[in-house]
Design an enzyme around this catalytic site. Sequence first.
Site, PDB file in Angstrom:
ATOM      1  N   SER A  83      -2.106   8.403   2.507  1.00  0.00           N
ATOM      2  CA  SER A  83      -3.383   8.321   3.223  1.00  0.00           C
ATOM      3  C   SER A  83      -3.403   7.299   4.350  1.00  0.00           C
ATOM      4  O   SER A  83      -4.298   7.341   5.189  1.00  0.00           O
ATOM      5  CB  SER A  83      -4.529   8.032   2.251  1.00  0.00           C
ATOM      6  OG  SER A  83      -4.450   6.718   1.763  1.00  0.00           O
ATOM      7  N   LYS A 120      -7.372   1.372   2.281  1.00  0.00           N
ATOM      8  CA  LYS A 120      -7.984   2.113   3.385  1.00  0.00           C
ATOM      9  C   LYS A 120      -8.436   1.128   4.462  1.00  0.00           C
ATOM     10  O   LYS A 120      -8.436  -0.075   4.266  1.00  0.00           O
ATOM     11  CB  LYS A 120      -9.225   2.897   2.916  1.00  0.00           C
ATOM     12  CG  LYS A 120      -8.965   3.928   1.837  1.00  0.00           C
ATOM     13  CD  LYS A 120      -8.293   5.162   2.382  1.00  0.00           C
ATOM     14  CE  LYS A 120      -8.146   6.231   1.340  1.00  0.00           C
ATOM     15  NZ  LYS A 120      -7.010   6.103   0.473  1.00  0.00           N
TER      16      LYS A 120
END
Length: 164
Positions: A83, A120
């Site tokens: 990700s 993230k």
Amino acid sequence: MFSYRSSGLPSVGITLLPPPAAEHALRLALGPSSLLTLPPVSLKTPAGFPSPAADFECDRVDLLERLELDKPYVFMTRVRGQSMTGRGIDDGDLIVINRKVTPRHGHIVVAVLDNELTCKTLHREGDRVRLVAANPDFPDIVPKDGQELVIWGVVTSCIKSFGT
């Protein structure tokens, strides 16, 4: 409404490596015979033929000091997943996490949402907070009412191994 905190402890099953375990992990990533202080070739290393003057460099780079791995609030962990590839963090990379850095908009963070740990990019707009993946195949994480988002630390470095 969800609550947002910038500190706390994760309650998930991963291994965050504090010193001296982080030092040991760095030695493994760099190779078993590596030193934690390395001589720099130059401030800007060309990808071509090295300069003969590089043999005369005498300053050394202390990786423990540079990555702050000797600090009790700095941890390392290995990334799982794809990700964050758009920010240069790939599956299997070691990331250095500093818990003393105040998380701000745009920082890469390690966060805990409903007892799940994730890496993230922190995106803040006023009171709204979301965690943004750096790969278009992964959706943003937007906390919902009743969820607790804890920013556990800020990622300050990424250590890659290109294999040998």
